[in-house]
Design an enzyme around this catalytic site. Structure first.
Site, PDB file in Angstrom:
ATOM      1  CG  ASP A  31      44.592  23.750  48.608  1.00 62.87           C
ATOM      2  OD1 ASP A  31      44.077  24.875  48.543  1.00 62.87           O
ATOM      3  OD2 ASP A  31      45.470  23.337  47.811  1.00 62.87           O
ATOM      4  CB  THR A 122      33.767  34.638  40.383  1.00 62.87           C
ATOM      5  OG1 THR A 122      33.550  35.146  41.705  1.00 62.87           O
ATOM      6  CG2 THR A 122      33.071  35.544  39.374  1.00 62.87           C
ATOM      7  CG  LEU A 254      29.262  57.415  44.926  1.00 63.35           C
ATOM      8  CD1 LEU A 254      28.146  58.381  45.334  1.00 63.35           C
ATOM      9  CD2 LEU A 254      29.576  57.571  43.450  1.00 63.35           C
ATOM     10  CB  CYS A 264      37.088  40.455  42.512  1.00 67.15           C
ATOM     11  SG  CYS A 264      37.429  39.133  43.653  1.00 67.15           S
TER      12      CYS A 264
HETATM   13  C1  UDX Z   1      35.155  43.219  45.471  1.00 69.09           C
HETATM   14  C2  UDX Z   1      33.651  43.332  45.758  1.00 69.09           C
HETATM   15  O1  UDX Z   1      33.425  44.473  46.588  1.00 69.09           O
HETATM   16  C3  UDX Z   1      33.173  42.067  46.477  1.00 69.09           C
HETATM   17  O2  UDX Z   1      31.776  42.155  46.693  1.00 69.09           O
HETATM   18  C4  UDX Z   1      33.496  40.864  45.590  1.00 69.09           C
HETATM   19  O3  UDX Z   1      33.075  39.654  46.204  1.00 69.09           O
HETATM   20  C5  UDX Z   1      34.989  40.807  45.333  1.00 69.09           C
HETATM   21  O4  UDX Z   1      35.441  42.028  44.718  1.00 69.09           O
HETATM   22  P1  UDX Z   1      37.420  43.552  46.789  1.00 69.09           P
HETATM   23  O5  UDX Z   1      37.998  43.546  45.410  1.00 69.09           O
HETATM   24  O6  UDX Z   1      37.993  42.671  47.823  1.00 69.09           O
HETATM   25  O7  UDX Z   1      35.827  43.176  46.704  1.00 69.09           O
HETATM   26  O8  UDX Z   1      37.514  45.045  47.378  1.00 69.09           O
HETATM   27  P2  UDX Z   1      36.632  46.348  47.239  1.00 69.09           P
HETATM   28  O9  UDX Z   1      36.460  46.902  48.587  1.00 69.09           O
HETATM   29  O10 UDX Z   1      35.447  46.125  46.396  1.00 69.09           O
HETATM   30  O11 UDX Z   1      37.648  47.371  46.445  1.00 69.09           O
HETATM   31  C6  UDX Z   1      38.025  47.044  45.129  1.00 69.09           C
HETATM   32  C7  UDX Z   1      38.870  48.210  44.603  1.00 69.09           C
HETATM   33  O12 UDX Z   1      38.050  49.378  44.431  1.00 69.09           O
HETATM   34  C8  UDX Z   1      40.015  48.615  45.543  1.00 69.09           C
HETATM   35  O13 UDX Z   1      41.161  48.931  44.766  1.00 69.09           O
HETATM   36  C9  UDX Z   1      39.468  49.873  46.216  1.00 69.09           C
HETATM   37  O14 UDX Z   1      40.512  50.764  46.623  1.00 69.09           O
HETATM   38  C10 UDX Z   1      38.652  50.484  45.087  1.00 69.09           C
HETATM   39  N1  UDX Z   1      37.584  51.367  45.551  1.00 69.09           N
HETATM   40  C11 UDX Z   1      36.576  50.850  46.307  1.00 69.09           C
HETATM   41  C12 UDX Z   1      37.598  52.709  45.181  1.00 69.09           C
HETATM   42  O15 UDX Z   1      38.516  53.174  44.505  1.00 69.09           O
HETATM   43  N2  UDX Z   1      36.578  53.521  45.575  1.00 69.09           N
HETATM   44  C13 UDX Z   1      35.541  53.046  46.338  1.00 69.09           C
HETATM   45  O16 UDX Z   1      34.659  53.825  46.688  1.00 69.09           O
HETATM   46  C14 UDX Z   1      35.543  51.673  46.724  1.00 69.09           C
END
Ligand code: UDX
Length: 437
Positions: A31, A122, A254, A264
């Protein structure tokens, strides 16, 4: 065993470096931020990620994992160079590739022998082709490198698990030689089943965006179903459970909530929308997921206002949970940001508590009160809003809360509180898509 250099030591770079060294490869995480590298060499991990410190420590001590701020030397000694720098959202939603471009330039100047150039970050579909062109224009020698797209599917809070036990590994390349090199890196995954899929570069880039935007769409969908359940007297948890028993739907992602956040989903959806628009195709489903998500965050603030008869002035609200999800200190695009801003804008006072994200939120709001535990944060509060599904909030001592609070209003945007208990203790409450007890 391969000699690998990972460029970028953020969530993706550090987890990838730790994971690849855990697989027995010799990995250097490089880095330009020498302070960060200094910290890593003295055991200071700059991000909170369960299990990461242990994997880094083990491989660092076994001389499989190294940290360096000498990018050029780190590239020169590698057989595989992994690009893992940030691709933040840029103009009109397109991913900003300035960091990727800078790394590609440095790689082009340090191809002292054959290397696999692999992108983990990404990047918009079509970026791989441009990277190949850029490097070739610089070195004019096709034998010196091959390109691979190897997107990550790491969730914050479970990134180590997701790396070491992935559902699938996508290797996007048109070079059999490079494909074999990448299979070597992930060899330990073959022990049980072979999760590796070999695709073209563009297909690998598309799989990443298609997966992320589908997951986000699924969340926006169940959030809208929850909102309709509230109007029609159905219970979204029962709906989601029954939906999830259909193997085609699955019960994952869900869970209704305040709207998705993170570094992301929001940016990947905008990037996919921008790429499709730039190619003359309007993706209505992706647009709908974004609009529904923005509406969901606003809906939560309206719920709070309704609970206080449209007057939050001088009300003290305890905001429990600041991170965009549990098990991370990351607040990027967190629904808690919208909630805190709304309360302040309506004359309210915010008492904030998160098990680990207080310091991150302080960078955005340095004039609200931060607490180190739930019960201090709710003392004399008129209301409580739960924004993050931390486990400790699932077992709150309502008797104690009732005693400490001034008011009796609770908004549970994560549906983690027991409604029977809330009623039993005389709270006035709301949540997302549930039939009130
Ligand atoms: C996401 C993708 O899951 C992962 O595969 C990708 O590489 C990066 O982006 P991340 O953003 O770290 O991962 O968390 P994730 O668990 O996906 O949750 C994302 C958001 O969705 C959070 O705010 C979480 O609270 C929300 N969420 C998730 C919901 O509101 N309901 C759900 O059922 C799942």
């Amino acid at each position: 065993m391969k000699n690998i250099t990972i460029i970028g030591t953020g969530y993706v770079g550090l987890v990838t470096g730790a994971g690849m060294s855990e697989f027995g490869n010799k990995v250097t995480c490089a880095d330009i931020d020498s302070k960060k590298i200094e910290g890593l060499n003295s055991g200071l991990i700059p991000i909170y990620e369960p299990g990461l410190e242990e994997v880094i420590k083990r491989n660092f001590e076994n001389n499989r994992l190294f940290f360096s701020s000498d990018i050029e030397a780190s590239i020169k000694k590698a057989e595989v160079v992994v690009i893992a720098v940030g691709t933040p959202q840029g103009e009109n939603g397109m991913a900003d590739l300035k960091f990727v471009d800078a790394v590609v330039d440095t790689i082009s100047r340090n191809l002292n022998n054959y290397k696999v150039v692999c992108t983990k970050s990404t990047v918009p579909i079509g970026t791989g082709k441009n990277i190949v062109k850029k490097i070739y224009n610089k070195i004019q020698d096709k034998e010196l490198f091959d390109y691979v797209s190897n997107p990550e599917f790491l969730r914050e809070g479970s990134a180590i698990k997701d790396f070491l036990w992935p559902d699938r590994v996508i290797i996007g390349t048109d070079s059999d030689k490079a494909y074999k090199v990448m299979c070597d890196i992930y060899r330990p995954l073959y022990i049980n089943k072979n999760p590796i899929a070999h695709t073209s570069v563009e297909t690998a880039e598309m799989i990443k965006y298609a997966s992320n935007s589908f997951l986000a769409l699924k969340i926006s969908y169940i959030n809208e179903i929850a909102n309709l359940c509230e109007l029609l007297g159905a219970d979204v948890h029962d709906v989601a459970n029954a939906m999830g028993q259909d193997g085609r739907i699955s019960d994952k992602f869900l869970h209704p909530g305040p709207g998705f956040g993170g570094s992301c989903f929001p940016k990947d959806l905008e990037a996919l929308l921008a790429v499709s628009k730039n190619n003359g195709l309007k993706m209505k489903t992706v647009k709908a997921a974004i609009i529904a998500n923005n509406n969901q965050k606003k809906r939560m603030t309206r719920k709070l206002l309704n609970l206080f008869d449209n007057d939050l002035n001088k009300r003290t609200i305890s905001v429990l949970g600041l991170a965009f999800k549990a098990n991370t200190d990351d607040i990027r695009e967190s629904a808690a940001i919208d909630m805190i801003k709304f309360i302040i804008d309506h004359g309210g006072v915010v008492n904030a508590y998160d098990p680990i994200a207080n310091n991150e939120m302080y960078k955005l709001f340095n004039d609200i009160h931060y607490y180190n535990n739930v019960y201090d944060s709710i003392k004399d509060a008129d209301g409580i809003v739960i924004m993050t599904e931390w486990n400790e909030f699932r077992s709150l001592d309502f008797k104690r809360i009732k005693k400490y609070m001034r008011g009796n209003i609770i908004l549970d945007t994560r549906n983690i509180l027991n409604m029977n208990q809330l009623s039993e203790f005389g709270f006035i409450y709301d949540n997302v898509g549930r039939i009130k007890k």
